[in-house]
Enzyme design. Structure first.
Site, PDB file in Angstrom:
ATOM      1  N   HIS A 160     -11.639   6.917  -2.956  1.00  0.00           N
ATOM      2  CA  HIS A 160     -12.694   7.237  -1.980  1.00  0.00           C
ATOM      3  C   HIS A 160     -13.971   7.743  -2.654  1.00  0.00           C
ATOM      4  O   HIS A 160     -15.020   7.824  -2.009  1.00  0.00           O
ATOM      5  CB  HIS A 160     -12.225   8.291  -0.978  1.00  0.00           C
ATOM      6  CG  HIS A 160     -11.098   7.834  -0.111  1.00  0.00           C
ATOM      7  ND1 HIS A 160     -11.193   6.724   0.688  1.00  0.00           N
ATOM      8  CD2 HIS A 160      -9.841   8.330   0.064  1.00  0.00           C
ATOM      9  CE1 HIS A 160     -10.040   6.555   1.335  1.00  0.00           C
ATOM     10  NE2 HIS A 160      -9.208   7.512   0.962  1.00  0.00           N
ATOM     11  N   ASP A 196      -3.357   1.047  -1.363  1.00  0.00           N
ATOM     12  CA  ASP A 196      -3.238   2.297  -0.602  1.00  0.00           C
ATOM     13  C   ASP A 196      -3.448   1.995   0.890  1.00  0.00           C
ATOM     14  O   ASP A 196      -4.162   1.054   1.239  1.00  0.00           O
ATOM     15  CB  ASP A 196      -4.307   3.273  -1.106  1.00  0.00           C
ATOM     16  CG  ASP A 196      -4.183   4.657  -0.507  1.00  0.00           C
ATOM     17  OD1 ASP A 196      -3.651   5.544  -1.196  1.00  0.00           O
ATOM     18  OD2 ASP A 196      -4.625   4.860   0.647  1.00  0.00           O
ATOM     19  N   HIS A 198      -5.317   3.491   2.874  1.00  0.00           N
ATOM     20  CA  HIS A 198      -6.720   3.705   3.268  1.00  0.00           C
ATOM     21  C   HIS A 198      -7.653   2.797   2.467  1.00  0.00           C
ATOM     22  O   HIS A 198      -7.415   2.541   1.285  1.00  0.00           O
ATOM     23  CB  HIS A 198      -7.103   5.166   3.034  1.00  0.00           C
ATOM     24  CG  HIS A 198      -6.219   6.129   3.762  1.00  0.00           C
ATOM     25  ND1 HIS A 198      -5.119   6.711   3.168  1.00  0.00           N
ATOM     26  CD2 HIS A 198      -6.264   6.569   5.037  1.00  0.00           C
ATOM     27  CE1 HIS A 198      -4.514   7.498   4.052  1.00  0.00           C
ATOM     28  NE2 HIS A 198      -5.192   7.431   5.193  1.00  0.00           N
ATOM     29  N   ASP A 285       1.152   5.427   0.613  1.00  0.00           N
ATOM     30  CA  ASP A 285       1.064   5.940   1.988  1.00  0.00           C
ATOM     31  C   ASP A 285       1.194   4.821   3.022  1.00  0.00           C
ATOM     32  O   ASP A 285       1.036   5.050   4.223  1.00  0.00           O
ATOM     33  CB  ASP A 285      -0.200   6.791   2.221  1.00  0.00           C
ATOM     34  CG  ASP A 285      -1.439   6.248   1.547  1.00  0.00           C
ATOM     35  OD1 ASP A 285      -1.419   5.095   1.081  1.00  0.00           O
ATOM     36  OD2 ASP A 285      -2.454   6.988   1.497  1.00  0.00           O
TER      37      ASP A 285
HETATM   38  C1  6XA Z   1      -8.170  12.735   5.863  1.00  0.00           C
HETATM   39  C2  6XA Z   1      -7.421  11.553   5.360  1.00  0.00           C
HETATM   40  C3  6XA Z   1      -7.668  11.339   3.910  1.00  0.00           C
HETATM   41  C4  6XA Z   1      -6.894  10.172   3.388  1.00  0.00           C
HETATM   42  C5  6XA Z   1      -6.738  10.248   1.910  1.00  0.00           C
HETATM   43  C6  6XA Z   1      -5.975   9.113   1.331  1.00  0.00           C
HETATM   44  N1  6XA Z   1      -7.839  13.051   7.208  1.00  0.00           N
HETATM   45  N2  6XA Z   1      -6.652   8.127   0.810  1.00  0.00           N
HETATM   46  O1  6XA Z   1      -4.779   9.035   1.267  1.00  0.00           O
HETATM   47  O2  6XA Z   1      -6.098   7.099   0.211  1.00  0.00           O
HETATM   48 ZN    ZN Z   2      -4.439   6.781   1.214  1.00  0.00          ZN
END
Ligand code: 6XA
Ligand code: ZN
Length: 343
Positions: A160, A196, A198, A285
């Site tokens: 991110h 991932d 996200h 995840d």
């Molecule tokens: C915040 C969620 C952050 C996701 C972080 C993550 N509510 N990124 O796992 O791959």
């Molecule tokens: Zn993630």
């Protein structure tokens, strides 16, 4: 497969994450690493090595120097202001405000350099982020020298983190730094595959206008899932980079057969691109029991797609991103890596 890791990653142990209107113990916690290391040993995956320490090497090729200096001094500046809690941003240069001025005030700069509010900063965050980056560089050097695969047990994660923004538990973009390092070592075409849950908004932003680093991401539809404002299928790159960003947003509840189709498509595109090195942003995840995500992969699915990655036939660097079902994170990560070794 060799793993690279150093205990300095555990210098990052913030107390607070803003989640559902409450400050909770962060999902991205030191125990994640301990459980993965225990599983690496139990499964006899291979040796775990310390990375060489390289200071800021690699960071300024990807990140803005004022951003890096901000992160390096944030904790001491915050302490000097006498706050009781950890730095968490509370205002941003949002759509109706100006984004072209960097305020002098620390809270103003905190919002300027943050893209989200869940990620608080603690005393050891900067050193841990440097250690995580060194792990990524060491795993990359191993693969460049010897081929095959290597695992960077990175923490904090990176995907991110944009050129001058932190958030989503990320500070330095380990995958981007590794890809640029490989380019600088003479690798002509690098692919970053982000599995991932996200979207890897930071990695996408960094390489969006480039045709030498292909970015492919399979993730929860951003209309419904973090990071919400990037990761749609119509984002395909700009300028020279047109066609070198690939997004596969998938619906909540996506199961393994559908997810695997997206992976097969992404791998075919990576091969057509002529990648000489594959960097996998390895978040687990996507697991059904993950507490903050909504795909439904089972532990054996991680072994299966590890094998699929091996059959792409590329030197492959795995870098840890997310995964918060802490009890099972070791099994799921090591299943990908041993699936690759066996594939
Ligand atoms: C915040 C969620 C952050 C996701 C972080 C993550 N509510 N990124 O796992 O791959
Ligand atoms: Zn993630």
């Amino acid at each position: 497969m060799l793993t690279f890791h150093t205990a300095d990653t555990q210098l990052r142990h913030p107390r607070s994450e803003l989640h559902g209107g409450q400050l909770v113990t962060p999902f991205e916690c030191p125990e994640r690493v301990e459980i993965i290391l225990a599983r690496i040993h139990a499964a006899a995956l291979g040796e775990v090595r310390e990375p060489e320490r390289r200071g800021l090497d690699g960071v300024l090729e990807i990140h803005d120097s004022a951003y890096v200096e901000f992160l390096e001094t944030l904790w001491e500046n915050w302490q000097a202001e006498g706050h009781g809690g950890e730095p968490i941003p509370s205002i941003w240069p949002a759509r109706t405000l100006r984004g072209d001025r960097i305020p002098e005030n620390l809270e103003g700069r905190l919002g300027y350099y943050a893209l989200a509010a869940e990620t608080s900063v603690c005393a050891g965050t900067f050193r841990a982020a440097l250690a995580s980056k060194d792990i990524a560089l060491a795993a990359t050097d191993q693969v460049l020298a010897h081929g095959g695969g290597a695992f960077g047990l990175c923490r904090p994660p990176g995907h991110h983190a944009a050129r001058d923004q932190f958030g989503g538990y990320c500070f330095f973009n380990n995958a981007a730094i590794a890809a640029q390092h490989a380019r600088d070592q003479g690798v002509a075409r690098v692919a970053i595959l982000d599995v991932d849950f996200h979207h890897g908004n930071g990695t996408q932003e960094i390489f969006y206008d480039r045709d030498d680093v292909l970015f492919a991401s399979i993730h929860g539809d951003p209309a419904l899932e973090f990071p919400y404002y990037l990761g749609y299928a119509d984002e395909t790159g700009s300028g020279r980079g047109e066609g070198f960003t690939l997004n596969y947003p998938l619906a909540p509840g996506t199961d393994y057969p559908r997810w695997r189709q997206a992976l097969e498509d992404a791998l075919a595109r990576i091969q057509a691109f002529g990648a000489e090195l594959l960097i996998v942003s390895l978040g687990v995840d996507t697991f059904a029991q993950d507490p903050i995500s909504s795909f439904t992969l089972a532990s054996e699915d991680f072994s299966d797609y590890g094998g699929l990655l091996k059959r792409a036939g590329l030197p492959t660097v795995f870098l840890l991103e997310g995964g918060y079902a802490v009890e099972e994170i070791g099994v799921n990560v090591v299943n990908v890596l041993s699936g690759f070794d066996a594939g």
